[in-house]
Design an enzyme around this catalytic site. Structure first.
Site, PDB file in Angstrom:
ATOM      1  N   SER A   1       0.807  -1.404   0.076  1.00 16.27           N
ATOM      2  CA  SER A   1       0.037   0.134   0.004  1.00 16.27           C
ATOM      3  C   SER A   1       0.855   1.323  -0.059  1.00 16.27           C
ATOM      4  O   SER A   1       0.590   2.291  -0.320  1.00 16.27           O
ATOM      5  CB  SER A   1      -0.980  -0.133   1.103  1.00 16.27           C
ATOM      6  OG  SER A   1      -0.326  -0.182   2.314  1.00 16.27           O
TER       7      SER A   1
ATOM      8  N   HIS B   1       1.375   5.014   4.766  1.00 11.99           N
ATOM      9  CA  HIS B   1       0.361   5.605   3.392  1.00 11.99           C
ATOM     10  C   HIS B   1       0.787   7.206   3.007  1.00 11.99           C
ATOM     11  O   HIS B   1       0.762   7.352   1.883  1.00 11.99           O
ATOM     12  CB  HIS B   1      -0.786   5.413   3.875  1.00 11.99           C
ATOM     13  CG  HIS B   1      -1.307   3.793   3.983  1.00 11.99           C
ATOM     14  ND1 HIS B   1      -2.702   3.720   4.069  1.00 11.99           N
ATOM     15  CD2 HIS B   1      -0.738   2.844   3.918  1.00 11.99           C
ATOM     16  CE1 HIS B   1      -2.922   2.400   4.037  1.00 11.99           C
ATOM     17  NE2 HIS B   1      -1.734   1.838   3.974  1.00 11.99           N
TER      18      HIS B   1
END
Length: 270
Positions: free
Chosen positions: A170, A223
């Site tokens: 991610s 992230h």
């Protein structure tokens, strides 16, 4: 005088079955064979996703290895993740541990974690791979992922070398999302073509940011770092399709390397 029709020497007659009946209809098997011959192969259909599919394959192979080592089914043990190179700040103690800034991009905590990231990678991979080129797309994936892991490491160290373990593609995927969003600004010519892609990607990024903030046990710093890395990569990539001036690309690349090195020196890696 004859009743036979006059034909030229070059005239051709349609084949007639033995009893003068019509030709036999095509069987289902013959029809399926004809359709198979006309259908493009898997590699032909995915010729624009060569690097994307290779990255997915590496992630899947790594997850299978995780399951075999962990022996706990689809939910991977934290110990296995740490042993295979997940980001765990206390374990980054010297240059030999630098692999921990790369390995987490290919490790996942459970099957749903893997599937979510691979679907996201597949959905944007072809567009970026075609626009940027295979080499630049691969560089984008790694710059975004490494940046996400560096930011995650820096945040953990700033909090006293916390006990959080982070892994997942991610970090790179967030960078790819940002890259798509920036296409309408950075691509050479026909930027209107990419405007819709960019607008739709902004909404996807917003949903993922909200999800990251609301769901526990997700690395917010990873992230966020991946998103920053995606923006940085788009400014340093030497892609002919991007209109970033060469001096800007060089400056951004140097600043990125210096920033990463500074974090590592501050953290005591060097």
């Amino acid at each position: 005088m004859t009743d036979d029709p006059i034909t030229s020497p070059d005239a051709q007659q349609a084949p007639v079955s033995p009893a003068g009946t019509r030709p036999a209809p095509i069987t289902d098997e013959q029809l399926r064979e004809m359709m198979r011959d006309e259908e493009p192969s898997f590699f032909e259909r995915n010729s624009g996703r060569v690097v994307t599919l290779a990255l997915i394959a590496v992630n899947v192979v790594c997850f299978v290895a995780e399951m075999l080592i962990s022996g706990t089914g689809q939910d991977i043990s934290i110990l296995t993740l740490v042993q295979m190179g997940a980001m765990y700040a206390p374990m980054v103690q010297g240059p030999a541990d630098l692999y921990r800034f790369v390995a987490p991009m290919f490790l996942h905590m459970d099957l749903m974690h893997l599937l979510f990231n691979m679907v996201a990678l597949y959905s944007v991979g072809e567009l970026l791979e075609r626009v940027l080129g295979r080499g630049n797309f691969l560089l984008l994936y790694f710059v975004a992922g490494i940046t996400g892991n560096v930011v995650s490491y820096a945040v953990d160290m700033a909090q006293g070398g916390g006990l959080s373990v982070s892994a997942g593609a991610s970090t790179s995927v967030f960078g790819l999302f940002v890259a798509v969003a920036l296409l309408c600004v950075l691509v050479r010519g026909n930027r209107a073509v990419f405007r819709d892609f960019s607008k739709s990607m902004l909404s996807i990024i917003a949903v993922n940011v909200i999800y990251t903030l609301l769901v526990p046990n997700i690395s917010i710093s990873g992230h966020l770092g991946g998103a920053i890395g995606g923006a940085i990569a788009m400014l340093l990539l030497p892609a002919a399709s991007l209109r970033t001036p060469r001096p800007v690309r060089i400056v951004v690349a140097v600043l990125w390397v210096v920033a990463v090195a500074a974090v590592l020196v501050w953290g005591g890696v060097f």
